[in-house]
Enzyme design. Sequence first.
Site, PDB file in Angstrom:
ATOM      1  N   HIS A 145      27.172 -67.043 -32.359  1.00  0.00           N
ATOM      2  CA  HIS A 145      27.925 -66.073 -31.562  1.00  0.00           C
ATOM      3  C   HIS A 145      29.286 -66.587 -31.104  1.00  0.00           C
ATOM      4  CE1 HIS A 145      28.286 -62.556 -28.979  1.00  0.00           C
ATOM      5  NE2 HIS A 145      28.610 -63.340 -27.977  1.00  0.00           N
TER       6      HIS A 145
ATOM      7  N   ASP B  19      32.259 -60.754 -29.357  1.00  0.00           N
ATOM      8  CA  ASP B  19      31.627 -60.306 -28.115  1.00  0.00           C
ATOM      9  C   ASP B  19      32.470 -59.179 -27.503  1.00  0.00           C
ATOM     10  OD1 ASP B  19      29.268 -61.397 -26.218  1.00  0.00           O
ATOM     11  OD2 ASP B  19      30.939 -60.777 -24.959  1.00  0.00           O
TER      12      ASP B  19
ATOM     13  N   TYR C  93      29.814 -55.205 -17.766  1.00  0.00           N
ATOM     14  CA  TYR C  93      28.704 -54.539 -18.447  1.00  0.00           C
ATOM     15  C   TYR C  93      28.400 -53.200 -17.785  1.00  0.00           C
ATOM     16  CZ  TYR C  93      27.721 -58.771 -21.116  1.00  0.00           C
ATOM     17  OH  TYR C  93      27.818 -59.829 -21.977  1.00  0.00           O
TER      18      TYR C  93
END
Length: 471
Positions: free
Chosen positions: A444, A238, A387
Amino acid sequence: MQRLQLLKETFLGLDVVHQQIVLGSAVAAGGLLACMVLRRRQVQSIPVGEGWWGAGERPTSEDDLIHPFEVQTSDEEIEDLHERIDRSRYSDPLEESRFHYGFNSTYLKKVVSYWRHQFDWKQQVDVLNKYPHFKTKIEGLDVHFIHVRPPHRTNQKVVPLMLVHGWPGSFYEFYKILPLLTENQDGVVFEVICPSIPGYGYSEAPHKQGFNSLAAARIFLTLMERLGFSQFYLQGGDWGSLITTNMAQTKPQCVRGLHLNMFMSRKGFKVMLSLLIGPYLPFLVGLSREDVRRLFPFFEKNVWDILKESGYFHIQATKPDTAGCGVNDSPVGLAAYILEKFSSWTDLKNRDLEDGGLERKFSLDELLTNVMIYWTTGSIVSSMRFYKENFKSNPDNRIDARTGIYVPTGLAAFPGELMHCPKSWAQIRYRKILSYTFMSRGGHFAAFEEPQLLADDLIQFVEKVEKSRSP
């Protein structure tokens, strides 16, 4: 000769349109090959730079000492949580919707009931404090990390390793893999550093705009230098994948090896050619049968599914503070927002289940401990801002997108990862891949889901690198 014959037979078996696509693509490939070879020879690195993310003006000096830290809680903190949970209100789910509309509220009530009446936060705080925690001031921020040293054994090589988490995870994701890395009795053993990204958990949030993965990479390089490590290994998924990649790009001389369980490549002609030819002649464009199985049909697996799973991304990359208001104020909202990712990102098929398959790979204690790290620190908004900071402009124009990675690299491709990246694509960016493994299961959150598989792949990669370095 057999391959040439197979190629000929396969080509002749295509219809006229696909034959023209193959021929045209091959001609274009030849024209770009020389340029690609020249570009691959250019060794680059990212300038280290500097930053200041603390509140107010930058002081003339900064405390560079490392201080012990302990996770703490209080009865008041727990009472406030319970009061907020008791005041929660729920909407009824649509019939047969399962997890396709997000976290199913029928199952959410069961999770929240466990959280309210059975989950023991004080006990989990003791679990968190099982390993030594520290904080140190870097670029104006208190950076939190755990530092786990292996037990001393004669004739066993100890190598430093930094593990970096992502969103919506935390350093706690690594608690199941830490014993496998630090207590390994055969071959190499690791001295592990797990930092919290600034703005996540117990690391202070940046007070100024612009804190992106390059800034996080620089801070973590400073941390490793402060701990006395001149060379070390890195592992991440990630955001941790991007941060550790940036660390390798910034100071490649310090990174003995880079191991990733999530990785992507730049767009380009090679990728486009693979998409055109791959389903028909995969070996011609460097794809294996497993690559084909994971990639195609491409639109369904890599466009449509990504669109269905990336709504959070667009919100957090544009207006994180707006969405963050609700989840920072409501513990139930926060749990639904975070735990939905631990459902679908573990396996997209979990969307078809009434309980999202959450307890197939994780216990509720594990999941809620991660949620509590965000809740008790009030760090969900600052974690979402990461982000925004990384996508304020076109990421393809950033310096790290134009810089190759030349350190020894190991890649673990888990089948449940949201996007599959074949080795041939990864080689566009990662120029020295020593290990590429198709993992048998897992998604993930690799260290959290499949700690043994990830540890085994990481260890074999490091042993391969160490062997190659031996005189």
